[in-house]
Structure formats: structure tokens, C-alpha cells
Design a protein around this motif. Structure first.
Motif, PDB file in Angstrom:
ATOM      1  N   ILE A  11       0.827  -1.213   0.000  1.00  0.00           N
ATOM      2  CA  ILE A  11       0.000   0.000   0.000  1.00  0.00           C
ATOM      3  C   ILE A  11       0.863   1.266   0.000  1.00  0.00           C
ATOM      4  O   ILE A  11       1.785   1.427   0.805  1.00  0.00           O
ATOM      5  N   LYS A  13       0.085   5.481   0.002  1.00  0.00           N
ATOM      6  CA  LYS A  13      -0.926   6.532   0.030  1.00  0.00           C
ATOM      7  C   LYS A  13      -0.227   7.875  -0.064  1.00  0.00           C
ATOM      8  O   LYS A  13       0.584   8.226   0.809  1.00  0.00           O
ATOM      9  N   PRO A  61      -6.298   3.631  -1.458  1.00  0.00           N
ATOM     10  CA  PRO A  61      -4.854   3.813  -1.566  1.00  0.00           C
ATOM     11  C   PRO A  61      -4.485   4.372  -2.947  1.00  0.00           C
ATOM     12  O   PRO A  61      -5.259   4.239  -3.891  1.00  0.00           O
TER      13      PRO A  61
END
Ligand SMILES: Nc1ncnc2c1ncn2[C@@H]1O[C@H](COP(=O)(O)OP(=O)(O)O)[C@@H](O)[C@H]1O
Ligand SMILES: [Mg+2]
Length: 226
Positions: A11, A13, A61
């Protein structure tokens, strides 16, 4: 065998504003198994709240995948996702997020208004059961301003519980409380996990609290460091 209820893979972000780009999470890989109580620690700004909002499907994300019950979030329809947010996951925030003009029981019922197939009586019944669970049966008609911080947080937990969630995501739930009330809330969360099998992910700055959970994950500057 552990059953993953949430799985985050690779992930990233990145928050983009007009002037700056902030990488809030970087290459995060994290699996939460059913029935676990996991605490998330790390300094302010390291991405903990971002992580919880991704786990709660409140935000997406920039890249990477999130799976719920082994199925990628992208493969759920909007309707299914709304159902997951409303039914599977309960949120608890540091500042309670109660509505001051509503009595305790009405605050707890609020998320149930979006639940198809429940009539007013059933909503009320569920709210009262949840308030009983957090020890607030005697305060159902009070307003949030008439309660202590610890009691307000218990209302917020009842609101999360009323929907019968499998997962509770708690973002610094004791952050505004003194140590006695904080411990009370911590014991309540531990009981929900141990007796009711609710999976809990909790952000905390309190090392003692974290040590009472099954697993501690630590973040620094958007990356998992432990
Ligand atoms: N909506 C947003 N827009 C821009 N930047 C954000 C936003 N939310 C968080 N950030 C930034 O992302 C980083 C991680 O924030 P956050 O997840 O709130 O950290 P924590 O909860 O650990 O304090 C911080 O640098 C923060 O300023
Ligand atoms: Mg935060």
C-alpha cells in the motif's frame, strides 16, 4: 488456521495538495486475522489515521491492494462496499464524534437508520442492548454534554457495536481521557475482543495498553518498522 479479515498489500498513500505531495504510507503490508486485537503505534504524522481510514474503506490507496475476507476491494460493487462500511466495520475516534443535540440512545441508533430492513423498534432495541453492553443503561436519555469523557467514549463504542460489526477500528480511543477512564475503555475493548470475538485494530500512544493487545505494529514516517 488464521483467517485474514483484512489484508493490505504494497500500500502507498500519497496526499496531493496544490503545493505539496505527502507520502503518508509507503509499501505497507499488513494482515489482520479474524479475532485479533492489534495495536498500531508511532509518532504523530506517521500515517496511523491514514492506515485506519484505508482499512475502514473510507479512502482508497494510491496503489496497492486491500482485501476484505480474501476478496479485493475493487471487485466489490459500490453497494457491497457501502454494506461493508455500514455493517462489517465500526469506527471509534479520539474525539467521540457524538451529536450533541441527540440523546445517547439516538446517537447509538443513528448508523442503524441506514440499515435496510430494521424498523424503529428494532433499532431502539439494538441500541439499548449495545448501551447495556458498555454499562450505560442508566444514561440512555442523557445528552453527551451531561456525560464524562469516558462515558462519551462508551456511547461511541455502543454506536459502533449497535451495527454488530466484525471489526472495530479505534483511532486513539483513549487519547482524550485520563488514565483511569482510559483503562476503563481499554478493558471494555479487551472484553469485546475476548468475549465477543470482535476483531480490533487500535491506534494508541500508550505502551502499556499496546502490551495488552496480541500484536503491536509500529510505524515511522509512513513505513512499518516493527
Ligand atoms: N487529507 C490529507 N491531505 C493532505 N495530507 C494529509 C491528509 N491526511 C493526512 N495527511 C498527511 O499525511 C501524513 C500522515 O497523517 P496521519 O495519517 O493523520 O498520521 P497520524 O495519524 O499517524 O498522526 C501527515 O504528514 C499528514 O499531514
Ligand atoms: Mg492520527
Amino acid at each position: 488456521m488464521p483467517a485474514p479479515v483484512l489484508r493490505l498489500t504494497d500500500i502507498e498513500k500519497v496526499y496531493q495538495t496544490s503545493t505539496i505531495e505527502t507520502t503518508a504510507l509507503h509499501r505497507v503490508n499488513l494482515t489482520i486475522n479474524r479475532g485479533e486485537f492489534v495495536s498500531v503505534m508511532g509518532p504523530s504524522g506517521c500515517g496511523k489515521s491514514t492506515l485506519l481510514s484505508l482499512m475502514g474503506l473510507l479512502d482508497e490507496p494510491t496503489s496497492g491492494t486491500i482485501e476484505v475476507d480474501g476478496r479485493a476491494v475493487q471487485s466489490y460493487s459500490d453497494k457491497e462496499l457501502a454494506g461493508l462500511r455500514n455493517q462489517k466495520i465500526g469506527f471509534v475516534f479520539q474525539s467521540y464524534h457524538l451529536i450533541n443535540d441527540l440523546a445517547v440512545v439516538d446517537n447509538v441508533e443513528l448508523p442503524l437508520l441506514y440499515r435496510p430492513g430494521l424498523n424503529g423498534r428494532e433499532r431502539r432495541q439494538r441500541a439499548l442492548v449495545a448501551l447495556d453492553k458498555v454499562g450505560l443503561s442508566a444514561r440512555t436519555g442523557h445528552f453527551p454534554s451531561q456525560l464524562s469523557g469516558g462515558q462519551r467514549q462508551r456511547v461511541a463504542i455502543a454506536r459502533a457495536l449497535a451495527g454488530g460489526p466484525e471489526i472495530i477500528l479505534a483511532d486513539e480511543p483513549t487519547g482524550n481521557l485520563d488514565s483511569v477512564m482510559g483503562e476503563e475503555i481499554m478493558n471494555l475493548l479487551l472484553a469485546l475482543n475476548q468475549q465477543d470475538g470482535v476483531t480490533i485494530v487500535m491506534v494508541t500512544h500508550d505502551e502499556q495498553q499496546a502490551q495488552k493487545t496480541q500484536r503491536v505494529v509500529r510505524f515511522f514516517d509512513g513505513s512499518q518498522v516493527g
